[in-house]
Design an enzyme around this catalytic site. Structure first.
Site, PDB file in Angstrom:
ATOM      1  CE  LYS A 123     -17.456  -2.926 -40.178  1.00 31.16           C
ATOM      2  NZ  LYS A 123     -16.967  -3.609 -39.058  1.00 31.16           N
ATOM      3  CD  GLU A 172     -32.092   1.525 -35.819  1.00 27.03           C
ATOM      4  OE1 GLU A 172     -31.549   0.965 -36.735  1.00 27.03           O
ATOM      5  OE2 GLU A 172     -32.405   1.153 -34.918  1.00 27.03           O
ATOM      6  N   GLY A 229     -17.399  -1.413 -35.227  1.00 25.52           N
ATOM      7  CA  GLY A 229     -18.411  -0.143 -34.949  1.00 25.52           C
ATOM      8  C   GLY A 229     -17.818   0.506 -33.900  1.00 25.52           C
ATOM      9  NE  ARG A 230     -18.132  -3.681 -29.313  1.00 24.54           N
ATOM     10  CZ  ARG A 230     -18.604  -4.758 -30.170  1.00 24.54           C
ATOM     11  NH1 ARG A 230     -19.489  -4.462 -31.228  1.00 24.54           N
ATOM     12  NH2 ARG A 230     -18.216  -6.005 -30.141  1.00 24.54           N
ATOM     13  CD  GLU A 247     -22.596  -3.388 -29.743  1.00 23.92           C
ATOM     14  OE1 GLU A 247     -24.195  -3.163 -30.193  1.00 23.92           O
ATOM     15  OE2 GLU A 247     -21.953  -2.596 -30.380  1.00 23.92           O
ATOM     16  CG  HIS A 297     -25.481  17.096  -5.266  1.00 25.53           C
ATOM     17  ND1 HIS A 297     -25.515  17.736  -4.079  1.00 25.53           N
ATOM     18  CD2 HIS A 297     -24.284  17.239  -5.799  1.00 25.53           C
ATOM     19  CE1 HIS A 297     -24.364  18.488  -3.818  1.00 25.53           C
ATOM     20  NE2 HIS A 297     -23.524  18.072  -4.892  1.00 25.53           N
ATOM     21  CE  LYS A 317     -28.869  -4.112 -36.247  1.00 21.96           C
ATOM     22  NZ  LYS A 317     -27.857  -4.144 -36.984  1.00 21.96           N
TER      23      LYS A 317
HETATM   24  C1  G6Q Z   1     -20.775  -1.866 -33.184  1.00 22.29           C
HETATM   25  C2  G6Q Z   1     -22.149  -2.209 -33.713  1.00 22.29           C
HETATM   26  C3  G6Q Z   1     -23.010  -1.365 -33.900  1.00 22.29           C
HETATM   27  C4  G6Q Z   1     -22.880  -0.583 -35.155  1.00 22.29           C
HETATM   28  C5  G6Q Z   1     -24.373  -0.019 -35.452  1.00 22.29           C
HETATM   29  C6  G6Q Z   1     -24.253   0.921 -36.602  1.00 22.29           C
HETATM   30  O1  G6Q Z   1     -19.800  -2.189 -32.774  1.00 22.29           O
HETATM   31  O2  G6Q Z   1     -21.726  -3.058 -34.631  1.00 22.29           O
HETATM   32  O3  G6Q Z   1     -23.221  -0.270 -32.823  1.00 22.29           O
HETATM   33  O4  G6Q Z   1     -22.041   0.629 -35.074  1.00 22.29           O
HETATM   34  O5  G6Q Z   1     -25.237  -0.774 -35.676  1.00 22.29           O
HETATM   35  O6  G6Q Z   1     -23.770   0.195 -37.736  1.00 22.29           O
HETATM   36  P1  G6Q Z   1     -23.575   0.706 -39.136  1.00 22.29           P
HETATM   37  O7  G6Q Z   1     -22.408   1.641 -39.052  1.00 22.29           O
HETATM   38  O8  G6Q Z   1     -23.367  -0.480 -40.088  1.00 22.29           O
HETATM   39  O9  G6Q Z   1     -24.822   1.601 -39.536  1.00 22.29           O
END
Ligand code: G6Q
Length: 552
Positions: free
Chosen positions: A215, A221, A276-277, A362, A393, A513
């Site tokens: 986003k 990462e 994001g989620r 989250e 199990h 972070k």
């Molecule tokens: C979700 C969070 C988080 C995000 C990641 C990746 O709700 O905001 O999990 O999706 O940190 O972020 P980017 O899409 O900005 O790389």
């Protein structure tokens, strides 16, 4: 500042009359056994089962009575849930700490609907992106989209993390049955180089397409993996122009995408009102669409939308996400249940619990209310789980006979996607048996009557009274998956509304972070850095530098 989403009449949770009534009610019901509740009411299963949108939602094996449900619904009303739902669908900025609208529901709205943010109808933009995705997906699926050297794309690798990874991985696994099998899909998320190396080691770069999902397009990462991917590609195809054929981006940040070298014609956008989620049905789902095709993707969106409409319009007593969310509030707030287990009896849903962990934890792992006050009650529980029957199990022992109360969500389907002998009957017999055993247990008398020696009786006794909900659907389809995900999304929303927290921010991810960014140069510095952390962190950094040197 005024809170945009809640009516001024919402009072702190413990001061709401329904909370007081529930507290009272709990003292009466806490010791009543499910055996008794079922014995006292031959209609119990019918009373506490709701069937809607093809989902049979049986919550009768929960420690509730009709009074519990009506008090929980009163609580939802006194929490402003109706108003809050309307505020979300109206595009109000209910994510108050980030001052953003929360409109994942617009991602699956049909073309005919209008949903506005700051006076602009966003539905046409959503469909423009979906159309662009569909065009691209078809090109990859048909082989028309060629790599730089003219070879057909055979491998699609999604690079992303968190919300830009968990949805795509889960959906790929969940809908594999519907996927185009001559395409290989991989997912790289971890900054641990092993993730990249193992995902690419057997692939031909000339046949590989990277979908870089971020986003912000700044996530450490993802950017690290994307740069490594570019190097890997250019090592095989030594021409910068190859990037345009082998990389596409999904992002809200055009400037950063262009800086990376991806042609903005190959960028698929989304918006800051998609968290994001909550983004797997936006362009973040591009890999899903390539895998199952635009038609099945659009069926998935219809499933989401059907559940959205149900959530928005159904009376609370028949509203699946509301009931599900209120049950979580009930166990979490009164029984001190710390967790919820999600147990899908469907192998394709193997990543569903992991996906839900982010969605739920989250969202509702918060300790202050919308107005910044410390909560004096429990908020989001820990979600976890594994597909059945494997869990049986492994950890089910603790759910059956441990000292913790763990409400379980069982998910199962009437039809197997891969029908094989009597496998499916065996699978379903197990899910029904588990819910039955958890609820009713096995009394000491029953154990004795089976001839068990007295010393072994306590060990073989199951006290039961362990709650569960069973969701049964006809078949795992893209549409059903959409419904299930939206069910949990809106359950999370219901919980967050009662707890009066912001379910849409994630400040808790930030501190680590920021600190990591500070530590990176301390690890990379050639000379011994002067460290100003606590003594433990300083020592760990020194130890790492030493261990790393030992390898050199
Ligand atoms: C979700 C969070 C988080 C995000 C990641 C990746 O709700 O905001 O999990 O999706 O940190 O972020 P980017 O899409 O900005 O790389």
């Amino acid at each position: 500042m005024t809170l945009p989403s809640l009516p001024s009449t919402v009072v702190p949770l413990r001061n709401r009359p329904a909370w007081a009534a529930l507290t009272d009610h709990f003292t009466k019901i806490r010791t009543i056994h499910l055996r008794q509740l079922f014995a006292d009411d031959s209609e119990r299963s019918k009373r506490f089962t709701t069937e809607t949108l093809g989902l049979y939602f049986d919550y009768s094996k929960n420690r509730i009575t009709a009074e519990t449900i009506s008090l929980l619904i009163e609580l939802a009303e006194q929490s402003g849930l109706r108003h809050h739902i309307d505020a979300m669908f109206a595009g109000e900025k209910i994510n108050i700490t980030e001052q953003r609208a929360v409109l994942h529901v617009a991602l699956r709205a049909p073309k005919s609907e209008q949903i506005s943010v700051d006076g602009t109808d966003v539905v046409p933009e959503v469909h423009a992106v979906l159309d662009k995705m569909a065009q691209f997906a078809e090109q990859v699926r048909s082989g028309a989209w060629k790599g730089h050297t003219g070879k057909r794309i055979r491998n699609v690798i999604n690079i992303g993390i968190g919300g830009s990874d968990l949805g795509p991985v889960m959906a790929y696994e969940a809908l594999k049955y519907y996927s185009q099998r001559d395409l290989t899909f991989r997912f790289i998320s971890n900054v641990d180089g092993t993730d990249f190396v193992e995902a690419t080691r057997d692939l031909d770069a000339e046949e590989t397409l990277f979908v870089v999902c971020s986003k912000t397009f700044t996530t450490l990462e993802t950017m690290t993996n994307a740069h490594t991917a570019r190097d890997w590609m250019l090592k095989a195809v030594s021409d910068e122009k190859a990037v345009a054929r082998h990389f596409v981006a999904v992002s809200t940040n055009r400037v950063k995408v262009e800086e990376f070298g991806i042609d903005s014609a190959n960028m698929f956008g989304f918006w800051d009102w998609v968290g994001g989620r909550y983004s797997m049905d936006s362009a973040i789902g591009l890999s899903t669409m390539i895998s199952i095709g635009p038609e099945q993707f659009s069926r998935m969106l219809s499933g989401f939308h059907a559940m959205d409409e149900h959530f928005r319009t159904a009376p609370f007593e028949r509203n699946l996400p509301v009931l599900m969310g209120l049950l979580v509030v009930w166990y979490n707030g009164f029984f001190d249940a710390q967790t919820v287990a999600v147990l899908p009896y469907e192998q394709y849903l193997k990543r569903f619990p992991a996906y839900l962990q982010q969605l739920t934890m989250e969202s509702n792992g918060k300790h202050v209310t919308l107005d910044g006050n410390q909560v004096d009650y429990q908020t989001g529980p820990i979600y976890w789980g594994e597909p059945g029957t494997n869990g049986q199990h492994s950890f089910y022992q603790l759910i059956h006979q441990g000292t913790k109360l763990i409400p379980c969500d069982f998910i199962a389907f009437g039809q197997a996607l891969n029908s094989l002998g009597n496998h499916h009957d065996l699978l379903l017999a197990n899910v029904f048996a588990q819910a039955e055993a958890l609820a009713f247990g096995r009394t000491a008398e029953e154990v004795r009557a089976a001839g068990t020696p007295e010393w072994l009786v306590p060990h073989r006794t199951f006290e039961g009274n362990r709650p569960s909900t069973t969701i049964l659907a006809e078949r795992l389809t893209p549409e059903t998956l959409g419904k299930l995900i939206a069910l949990y999304e809106h359950s999370v929303f219901t919980q967050g509304t009662v707890w009066q927290i912001d379910s849409f921010d994630q400040w808790g991810v930030e501190l680590g972070k920021v600190l990591a960014e500070k530590i990176v140069p301390e690890l990379e510095k050639a000379d011994e850095p002067s460290l100003k952390h606590d003594s433990s962190t300083n020592a760990l950094i020194r130890q790492y530098r030493q261990l790393r040197r030992a390898k050199d």
